[in-house]
Design a protein around this motif. Sequence first.
Motif, PDB file in Angstrom:
ATOM      1  N   ILE A  71       1.128  -0.890  -0.412  1.00  0.00           N
ATOM      2  CA  ILE A  71       0.255  -0.227   0.097  1.00  0.00           C
ATOM      3  C   ILE A  71       0.821   1.044  -0.449  1.00  0.00           C
ATOM      4  CG2 ILE A  71      -1.863   1.060   1.578  1.00  0.00           C
ATOM      5  CD1 ILE A  71      -2.444  -1.209   2.582  1.00  0.00           C
ATOM      6  N   TYR A  72       2.108   0.798   0.626  1.00  0.00           N
ATOM      7  CA  TYR A  72       2.817   2.681   0.960  1.00  0.00           C
ATOM      8  C   TYR A  72       3.260   2.772  -0.337  1.00  0.00           C
ATOM      9  CZ  TYR A  72       6.836   5.645   2.267  1.00  0.00           C
ATOM     10  OH  TYR A  72       7.457   6.220   3.212  1.00  0.00           O
ATOM     11  N   LYS A  73       3.910   2.144  -0.926  1.00  0.00           N
ATOM     12  CA  LYS A  73       5.003   2.115  -2.176  1.00  0.00           C
ATOM     13  C   LYS A  73       3.663   2.985  -3.500  1.00  0.00           C
ATOM     14  CE  LYS A  73       4.018  -2.788  -4.571  1.00  0.00           C
ATOM     15  NZ  LYS A  73       4.749  -3.431  -5.047  1.00  0.00           N
ATOM     16  N   GLU A  74       2.461   2.513  -3.015  1.00  0.00           N
ATOM     17  CA  GLU A  74       1.905   3.488  -4.245  1.00  0.00           C
ATOM     18  C   GLU A  74       1.313   5.205  -3.883  1.00  0.00           C
ATOM     19  OE1 GLU A  74       0.520   1.838  -6.875  1.00  0.00           O
ATOM     20  OE2 GLU A  74       1.014   0.139  -6.296  1.00  0.00           O
ATOM     21  N   ASN A  75       2.113   5.436  -2.512  1.00  0.00           N
ATOM     22  CA  ASN A  75       2.147   6.858  -2.444  1.00  0.00           C
ATOM     23  C   ASN A  75       2.938   6.435  -1.031  1.00  0.00           C
ATOM     24  OD1 ASN A  75       1.456   9.623  -1.944  1.00  0.00           O
ATOM     25  ND2 ASN A  75      -0.567   9.392  -0.601  1.00  0.00           N
ATOM     26  N   VAL A  76       4.143   6.938  -1.550  1.00  0.00           N
ATOM     27  CA  VAL A  76       5.676   7.015  -0.790  1.00  0.00           C
ATOM     28  C   VAL A  76       5.839   7.974   0.004  1.00  0.00           C
ATOM     29  CG1 VAL A  76       8.097   7.109   0.204  1.00  0.00           C
ATOM     30  CG2 VAL A  76       6.605   5.555  -2.180  1.00  0.00           C
ATOM     31  N   ALA A  77       5.377   8.680   1.233  1.00  0.00           N
ATOM     32  CA  ALA A  77       6.116   9.498   2.361  1.00  0.00           C
ATOM     33  C   ALA A  77       5.079  10.625   1.578  1.00  0.00           C
ATOM     34  CB  ALA A  77       7.220  10.079   1.950  1.00  0.00           C
ATOM     35  N   PRO A  78       3.692  10.862   1.942  1.00  0.00           N
ATOM     36  CA  PRO A  78       3.050  11.382   1.728  1.00  0.00           C
ATOM     37  C   PRO A  78       2.371  13.105   2.740  1.00  0.00           C
ATOM     38  CG  PRO A  78       1.587   9.646   2.331  1.00  0.00           C
ATOM     39  CD  PRO A  78       3.283   9.085   2.346  1.00  0.00           C
ATOM     40  N   GLU A  79       2.318  12.895   2.226  1.00  0.00           N
ATOM     41  CA  GLU A  79       1.930  14.644   3.232  1.00  0.00           C
ATOM     42  C   GLU A  79       0.277  15.136   3.106  1.00  0.00           C
ATOM     43  OE1 GLU A  79       3.706  15.616   5.517  1.00  0.00           O
ATOM     44  OE2 GLU A  79       5.565  15.176   5.160  1.00  0.00           O
ATOM     45  N   PHE A  80      -0.273  15.142   4.112  1.00  0.00           N
ATOM     46  CA  PHE A  80      -2.136  15.605   3.487  1.00  0.00           C
ATOM     47  C   PHE A  80      -1.793  16.848   4.933  1.00  0.00           C
ATOM     48  CE2 PHE A  80      -1.974  10.898   3.560  1.00  0.00           C
ATOM     49  CZ  PHE A  80      -2.129  11.505   2.368  1.00  0.00           C
ATOM     50  N   GLU A  81      -3.542  18.020   4.319  1.00  0.00           N
ATOM     51  CA  GLU A  81      -3.041  18.558   5.178  1.00  0.00           C
ATOM     52  C   GLU A  81      -4.112  18.898   6.040  1.00  0.00           C
ATOM     53  OE1 GLU A  81      -3.634  22.158   2.546  1.00  0.00           O
ATOM     54  OE2 GLU A  81      -1.945  22.066   1.679  1.00  0.00           O
ATOM     55  N   THR A  82      -5.620  18.086   6.018  1.00  0.00           N
ATOM     56  CA  THR A  82      -6.584  17.803   7.183  1.00  0.00           C
ATOM     57  C   THR A  82      -6.220  16.770   7.151  1.00  0.00           C
ATOM     58  OG1 THR A  82      -7.982  16.903   5.464  1.00  0.00           O
ATOM     59  CG2 THR A  82      -7.967  19.071   5.550  1.00  0.00           C
ATOM     60  N   GLN A  83      -6.805  16.614   8.443  1.00  0.00           N
ATOM     61  CA  GLN A  83      -7.384  15.156   9.424  1.00  0.00           C
ATOM     62  C   GLN A  83      -7.957  14.415   8.502  1.00  0.00           C
ATOM     63  OE1 GLN A  83      -5.157  14.284  12.530  1.00  0.00           O
ATOM     64  NE2 GLN A  83      -6.564  11.935  11.806  1.00  0.00           N
ATOM     65  N   GLU A  84      -8.855  14.574   7.340  1.00  0.00           N
ATOM     66  CA  GLU A  84      -9.939  13.606   6.858  1.00  0.00           C
ATOM     67  C   GLU A  84      -8.642  12.500   5.746  1.00  0.00           C
ATOM     68  OE1 GLU A  84     -12.999  15.607   5.596  1.00  0.00           O
ATOM     69  OE2 GLU A  84     -13.895  16.256   7.273  1.00  0.00           O
ATOM     70  N   GLU A  85      -7.489  13.885   5.663  1.00  0.00           N
ATOM     71  CA  GLU A  85      -7.228  13.044   4.681  1.00  0.00           C
ATOM     72  C   GLU A  85      -6.800  11.753   5.060  1.00  0.00           C
ATOM     73  OE1 GLU A  85      -6.715  16.139   0.959  1.00  0.00           O
ATOM     74  OE2 GLU A  85      -5.695  17.242   3.145  1.00  0.00           O
ATOM     75  N   TRP A  86      -5.700  13.293   6.633  1.00  0.00           N
ATOM     76  CA  TRP A  86      -4.975  11.630   6.989  1.00  0.00           C
ATOM     77  C   TRP A  86      -5.407  10.342   7.107  1.00  0.00           C
ATOM     78  CZ3 TRP A  86      -0.535  11.052   7.140  1.00  0.00           C
ATOM     79  CH2 TRP A  86       0.742  11.937   6.765  1.00  0.00           C
ATOM     80  N   ASP A  87      -7.122  10.271   8.065  1.00  0.00           N
ATOM     81  CA  ASP A  87      -7.799   9.290   8.185  1.00  0.00           C
ATOM     82  C   ASP A  87      -7.930   8.449   7.166  1.00  0.00           C
ATOM     83  OD1 ASP A  87      -7.478  10.001  10.582  1.00  0.00           O
ATOM     84  OD2 ASP A  87      -9.855  11.320  10.678  1.00  0.00           O
ATOM     85  N   ARG A  88      -8.570   8.688   6.440  1.00  0.00           N
ATOM     86  CA  ARG A  88      -8.980   7.931   4.325  1.00  0.00           C
ATOM     87  C   ARG A  88      -7.361   7.062   4.573  1.00  0.00           C
ATOM     88  NH1 ARG A  88     -11.625  12.839   3.195  1.00  0.00           N
ATOM     89  NH2 ARG A  88     -10.021  13.365   1.697  1.00  0.00           N
ATOM     90  N   TYR A  89      -6.278   8.256   4.486  1.00  0.00           N
ATOM     91  CA  TYR A  89      -4.954   7.114   3.981  1.00  0.00           C
ATOM     92  C   TYR A  89      -4.647   5.827   4.898  1.00  0.00           C
ATOM     93  CZ  TYR A  89      -0.213   6.591   4.667  1.00  0.00           C
ATOM     94  OH  TYR A  89       0.987   6.175   4.852  1.00  0.00           O
ATOM     95  N   PHE A  90      -5.149   6.312   6.476  1.00  0.00           N
ATOM     96  CA  PHE A  90      -4.198   5.162   7.116  1.00  0.00           C
ATOM     97  C   PHE A  90      -5.984   3.956   7.107  1.00  0.00           C
ATOM     98  CE2 PHE A  90      -2.388   8.375   9.812  1.00  0.00           C
ATOM     99  CZ  PHE A  90      -1.526   8.001   9.699  1.00  0.00           C
ATOM    100  N   GLU A  91      -7.077   3.989   6.447  1.00  0.00           N
ATOM    101  CA  GLU A  91      -7.857   3.255   6.054  1.00  0.00           C
ATOM    102  C   GLU A  91      -7.876   2.427   5.644  1.00  0.00           C
ATOM    103  OE1 GLU A  91     -11.457   4.853   5.275  1.00  0.00           O
ATOM    104  OE2 GLU A  91     -12.314   6.294   6.662  1.00  0.00           O
ATOM    105  N   GLN A  92      -6.778   2.922   4.351  1.00  0.00           N
ATOM    106  CA  GLN A  92      -6.216   2.043   3.330  1.00  0.00           C
ATOM    107  C   GLN A  92      -5.018   0.821   4.075  1.00  0.00           C
ATOM    108  OE1 GLN A  92      -4.284   3.882  -0.011  1.00  0.00           O
ATOM    109  NE2 GLN A  92      -4.179   5.374   2.059  1.00  0.00           N
ATOM    110  N   TYR A  93      -4.757   0.739   6.028  1.00  0.00           N
ATOM    111  CA  TYR A  93      -3.629  -0.584   6.181  1.00  0.00           C
ATOM    112  C   TYR A  93      -4.253  -1.278   6.773  1.00  0.00           C
ATOM    113  CZ  TYR A  93      -0.531   2.595   3.999  1.00  0.00           C
ATOM    114  OH  TYR A  93       0.557   3.150   3.157  1.00  0.00           O
ATOM    115  N   GLN A  94      -5.987  -1.118   7.562  1.00  0.00           N
ATOM    116  CA  GLN A  94      -6.793  -1.648   7.941  1.00  0.00           C
ATOM    117  C   GLN A  94      -6.648  -3.051   7.959  1.00  0.00           C
ATOM    118  OE1 GLN A  94      -8.485  -0.672  10.803  1.00  0.00           O
ATOM    119  NE2 GLN A  94      -7.149   1.305  10.606  1.00  0.00           N
TER     120      GLN A  94
END
Length: 555
Positions: A71-94
Amino acid sequence: MKGISLKLKVSIIVAASTLFLTALLTVLSYREYSEVVDEHYNTLAMDIAKTAASLVDGDQVARYRKIVYDIYKENVAPEFETQEEWDRYFEQYQAVIDEDYGSLLEILDKVRASNQADDVYIVYMDPDTRTCVYIADPATGEDACPPGTWDIVYENNYEALTHPEDGFPAYITNSEYGWLCSAGAPVFDSQGNVAAHVMTDVSMNDIMADRHDFLRNLCIILAAAAILAALILYGVTNRLIVRPIQILTKAAGSYMTGRSQGSEDGKKAMELLEIHTGDEIETLAGAMKKMERDINDYIVNLAQVTSEKERIGAELSIATEIQASMLPRIFPPFPERKDMRIYATMNPAREVGGDFYDFFLIDDTHLAIAVADVSGKGVPAALFMVIAKTLIKDRACSMAKPGEIFTWVNQQLCESNQAGLFVTAWLGIIDLKTGTVEYVNAGHNPPLVALEGEEFTYLKQKSGFILAGFEGFTYETSAFQMKKGDRIFLYTDGVTEAMNPQDELFGDQRLLAWMNEHRHEELEDVLHGLRKEISVFADGADQNDDITMLMFELV
């Protein structure tokens, strides 16, 4: 420390030395303590990481690592501005969280708790992006790092990217996560490959507090010991060094006061000293006693020598006046004569000199001029000068030729020359009507002559031997012709051999150039100007020889 007493100086030196040694011991002790503690925590952190790595299932960790990294190699070292974007990012790893994932977290948390570590977690180090991706972290709350969390790899850990099997050597950081000692151990799967790394963070906040307590206690102990040592050192130094020197100083002051006031007791102030330190100060006291006796004796002798020197000085002053009075000093010397001009000067290097000049009329039409230089300096040379001058003048008045005059004078000087002195001299007899100059040279500097309106040149002459140097020597008479306006310049080697601080001589060429530059000036101005030029050239250097000059012009 000018104006500060020795006692205060010793106090300052003792205090400064003690302070320096205390500070040095504090720094060295604290450094040693810190190195030991740091080494302990480095070992502790690495042992915790190795323990956790040995307890987890390597194949299980490798499986979780693959899911997370895909999952990580599809979007290496991402940076997000809002908490919602971070939450959607971490949902991928469930997808990584299954029934065995909780057991893995429990193992990590037990290792953390039993070793009182801040955190024990599993990460994967990506060598391509030089980032680490969190696989499992049992921490909760704000400190929790769910799967997919990423961070940079510090430069000091780059070696672990190329050799992951060696793990991460313990290192200490002070960052936003706190003051931590971190280390990492590799987790191997069943194939012997490194699946990930177990990392452990041990907080060093408590040990830093311990360091501060250690430093404070160390400073208190060392300060107390330093104050005690300083007091002891000050007491010993004051007793063995300061007080004896103060006694010596007081005795020296009493001696000086006694000398100035004429007190007999004061003159023996050192003799009354009783200093028995058994070291150099006792030796110094003995030397000062001897110095006192020597000074007293010296002052007595000095008074006698001073009295004698004053007497000699007075006699030399009289001798200077007598010698000066023997040389023609009134210019113009023959004011009624309009057929000639003459001027001369002499500056002795000492009170009395060995140079002399002379000029006198032999008859109405013949003038004798002479310059001579006696070897040596001071009174012996002056006395020999008087003899030579008298003999030359007496013989010249007999109308003899210059060569005959020097032959006779040489014989007379050789017969009574017990001191081994000698004379260089130049004598010329000028026929004021015809301008013929007959002369003789006894080893003297060649004169400068300006003939027929031309520039000065050195007279080409045959030089005879010095006077008083060889008994029975015969001198020859030479001659040249002068016309009205022609000049003769006679001098001694004090002119050409005048030396400056760079050990350079005034020299024949410098003299010739200067004379030609000023050849049309009055005789008096030429000689005084030349004397000033020599002084400027000498630039403060001592005058080592008499400077004598004579200049004649046929009018």
